[in-house]
Design a protein around this motif. Structure first.
Motif, PDB file in Angstrom:
ATOM      1  N   LYS A 234     -23.424  51.347  41.828  1.00  0.00           N
ATOM      2  CA  LYS A 234     -22.208  51.689  42.547  1.00  0.00           C
ATOM      3  C   LYS A 234     -22.433  51.631  44.051  1.00  0.00           C
ATOM      4  O   LYS A 234     -23.404  52.194  44.564  1.00  0.00           O
ATOM      5  CB  LYS A 234     -21.746  53.098  42.153  1.00  0.00           C
ATOM      6  CG  LYS A 234     -20.513  53.587  42.880  1.00  0.00           C
ATOM      7  CD  LYS A 234     -19.278  52.789  42.508  1.00  0.00           C
ATOM      8  CE  LYS A 234     -18.025  53.375  43.179  1.00  0.00           C
ATOM      9  NZ  LYS A 234     -16.824  52.580  42.878  1.00  0.00           N
ATOM     10  N   TYR A 235     -21.546  50.936  44.754  1.00  0.00           N
ATOM     11  CA  TYR A 235     -21.567  50.891  46.213  1.00  0.00           C
ATOM     12  C   TYR A 235     -20.171  51.242  46.723  1.00  0.00           C
ATOM     13  O   TYR A 235     -19.167  50.939  46.071  1.00  0.00           O
ATOM     14  CB  TYR A 235     -21.928  49.491  46.730  1.00  0.00           C
ATOM     15  CG  TYR A 235     -23.352  49.075  46.478  1.00  0.00           C
ATOM     16  CD1 TYR A 235     -24.349  49.331  47.414  1.00  0.00           C
ATOM     17  CD2 TYR A 235     -23.709  48.408  45.306  1.00  0.00           C
ATOM     18  CE1 TYR A 235     -25.673  48.946  47.191  1.00  0.00           C
ATOM     19  CE2 TYR A 235     -25.017  48.026  45.076  1.00  0.00           C
ATOM     20  CZ  TYR A 235     -25.989  48.282  46.018  1.00  0.00           C
ATOM     21  OH  TYR A 235     -27.288  47.904  45.793  1.00  0.00           O
ATOM     22  N   THR A 236     -20.114  51.849  47.896  1.00  0.00           N
ATOM     23  CA  THR A 236     -18.837  52.101  48.558  1.00  0.00           C
ATOM     24  C   THR A 236     -18.927  51.536  49.964  1.00  0.00           C
ATOM     25  O   THR A 236     -19.591  52.103  50.843  1.00  0.00           O
ATOM     26  CB  THR A 236     -18.518  53.605  48.608  1.00  0.00           C
ATOM     27  OG1 THR A 236     -18.501  54.120  47.271  1.00  0.00           O
ATOM     28  CG2 THR A 236     -17.152  53.836  49.253  1.00  0.00           C
ATOM     29  N   LEU A 237     -18.307  50.391  50.147  1.00  0.00           N
ATOM     30  CA  LEU A 237     -18.416  49.645  51.406  1.00  0.00           C
ATOM     31  C   LEU A 237     -17.016  49.332  51.927  1.00  0.00           C
ATOM     32  O   LEU A 237     -16.642  48.180  52.146  1.00  0.00           O
ATOM     33  CB  LEU A 237     -19.220  48.359  51.176  1.00  0.00           C
ATOM     34  CG  LEU A 237     -20.646  48.566  50.645  1.00  0.00           C
ATOM     35  CD1 LEU A 237     -21.229  47.271  50.126  1.00  0.00           C
ATOM     36  CD2 LEU A 237     -21.534  49.154  51.743  1.00  0.00           C
ATOM     37  N   SER A 238     -16.253  50.385  52.164  1.00  0.00           N
ATOM     38  CA  SER A 238     -14.833  50.255  52.452  1.00  0.00           C
ATOM     39  C   SER A 238     -14.529  49.499  53.738  1.00  0.00           C
ATOM     40  O   SER A 238     -13.426  48.958  53.895  1.00  0.00           O
ATOM     41  CB  SER A 238     -14.192  51.643  52.529  1.00  0.00           C
ATOM     42  OG  SER A 238     -14.448  52.377  51.362  1.00  0.00           O
TER      43      SER A 238
ATOM     44  N   ASP B  40     -14.949  46.210  43.413  1.00  0.00           N
ATOM     45  CA  ASP B  40     -15.333  47.516  42.885  1.00  0.00           C
ATOM     46  C   ASP B  40     -16.192  48.307  43.872  1.00  0.00           C
ATOM     47  O   ASP B  40     -16.399  49.510  43.685  1.00  0.00           O
ATOM     48  CB  ASP B  40     -16.072  47.354  41.553  1.00  0.00           C
ATOM     49  CG  ASP B  40     -15.145  46.894  40.434  1.00  0.00           C
ATOM     50  OD1 ASP B  40     -13.914  46.954  40.609  1.00  0.00           O
ATOM     51  OD2 ASP B  40     -15.657  46.447  39.379  1.00  0.00           O
ATOM     52  N   ALA B  41     -16.699  47.625  44.895  1.00  0.00           N
ATOM     53  CA  ALA B  41     -17.432  48.305  45.966  1.00  0.00           C
ATOM     54  C   ALA B  41     -16.498  48.660  47.124  1.00  0.00           C
ATOM     55  O   ALA B  41     -16.953  48.996  48.217  1.00  0.00           O
ATOM     56  CB  ALA B  41     -18.574  47.431  46.461  1.00  0.00           C
ATOM     57  N   ASN B  42     -15.198  48.574  46.860  1.00  0.00           N
ATOM     58  CA  ASN B  42     -14.156  48.901  47.844  1.00  0.00           C
ATOM     59  C   ASN B  42     -14.108  47.923  49.017  1.00  0.00           C
ATOM     60  O   ASN B  42     -13.624  48.269  50.103  1.00  0.00           O
ATOM     61  CB  ASN B  42     -14.310  50.329  48.368  1.00  0.00           C
ATOM     62  CG  ASN B  42     -14.033  51.368  47.297  1.00  0.00           C
ATOM     63  OD1 ASN B  42     -13.191  51.164  46.429  1.00  0.00           O
ATOM     64  ND2 ASN B  42     -14.749  52.480  47.345  1.00  0.00           N
TER      65      ASN B  42
ATOM     66  N   ALA C 205     -25.150  47.058  52.305  1.00  0.00           N
ATOM     67  CA  ALA C 205     -25.393  48.506  52.346  1.00  0.00           C
ATOM     68  C   ALA C 205     -26.476  48.870  53.347  1.00  0.00           C
ATOM     69  O   ALA C 205     -26.483  49.985  53.885  1.00  0.00           O
ATOM     70  CB  ALA C 205     -25.767  49.013  50.954  1.00  0.00           C
TER      71      ALA C 205
END
Length: 273
Positions: free
Chosen positions: A39-43, A80-82, A272
């Motif tokens: 899971k990554y969040t890279l908005s 899915d990583a935004n 990331a």
């Protein structure tokens, strides 16, 4: 009557076994192997996926285009990583898709998800022309493959310029399979050939020969080697069942249709960090 009933039951059972079993068999042999992306969040990031606009395999009259999973797998890995994801093609408009590549028995979960996704399908049917792209907006430029790319990726001056500019802006450059042809005419910041002396991969000449599709004008392995790239690949009983991913600086390249998930993962890792 009983014999006829059992005959049709047998036929139904056989069809069910083939329908559900063949995709699993191909998967177990190496086609589209299961790969979990963390899971990554890279908005704050933005990615551009570029595909072919070419829809015919030489003079054969057979339809071709982008190979489904080489577009859909990275699309959802990034989404899915935004990450905001746009889809472009050489000419823009509706993107041709390699027949059956998004259907049984070759389809991945990402292919089925894509076909049920109204937003994704709108991007497929109304892709942005690369000539209309401001590449400075993107942190990732990903070159999807498919036989069609052999006809218009290396041949496109617009694409070479776009990749050259993306590299100058320190974007991550990704490709899979025939998508690597979009790298061959790009330049590094000093004007030299971008891929010269760098580790890369793409679909092998052996895979093209084994599939009996050598009529395409350009072959990724051959073209990459011509530019003095350090070509790497894995092999298997059939090369279409092999996979390999190479990271060299901001270049992240995948060998073939099996490599989309890992290639996307390695790109996310770089983003990331």
């Amino acid at each position: 009557m009983n014999k006829l009933f059992y005959f049709f039951i047998g036929i139904f059972a056989l069809v069910a076994i083939v329908y559900f079993g063949l995709p699993k068999l191909l998967n177990s042999l190496g086609l589209h192997p299961h790969y979990d992306i963390p899971k990554y969040t890279l908005s704050e990031k933005r990615a551009l996926i570029i595909t072919t606009s070419h829809d015919t395999l030489g003079d054969s009259g057979k339809a071709t285009g982008v190979f489904g999973s080489e577009m859909t797998v990275p699309y959802y890995a990034f989404l899915d990583a935004n990450i905001k994801v746009d889809i472009a093609s050489i000419r823009g408009g509706e993107i041709p898709v390699e027949p059956n590549s998004m259907g049984w028995p070759l389809a991945t979960p990402a292919d089925y998800r894509f076909k049920e996704d109204a937003i994704a399908m709108a991007k497929l049917n109304n892709s942005i022309a690369i000539s209309d792209i401001d590449v400075t907006m993107y942190d990732v430029v990903f070159l999807a493959g498919g036989w069609g790319a052999a006809y218009d990726f290396a041949q496109s001056e617009d694409l070479a310029n776009l990749v050259t500019q993306a590299n100058a802006n320190n974007a991550i450059l990704g490709s899979v399979c025939h998508g690597a042809l979009g790298l061959v005419n790009a330049k590094d910041t000093d004007g030299s050939i971008l891929i010269a002396g760098r580790k890369v991969t793409g679909v092998t000449d052996k895979q093209l020969e084994q599939l009996g599709i050598t009529l395409t004008p350009l072959h990724p392995e051959t073209e990459l080697r011509k530019r003095k790239a350090l070509f790497e690949a894995n092999t298997a009983f059939r090369d279409m069942l092999a996979t390999h991913v190479v990271v060299d600086g901001n270049l992240v390249t995948g060998q073939n249709q099996n490599s989309g998930a890992e290639t996307s993962h390695r790109i996310l890792e770089l983003l990331a960090n």
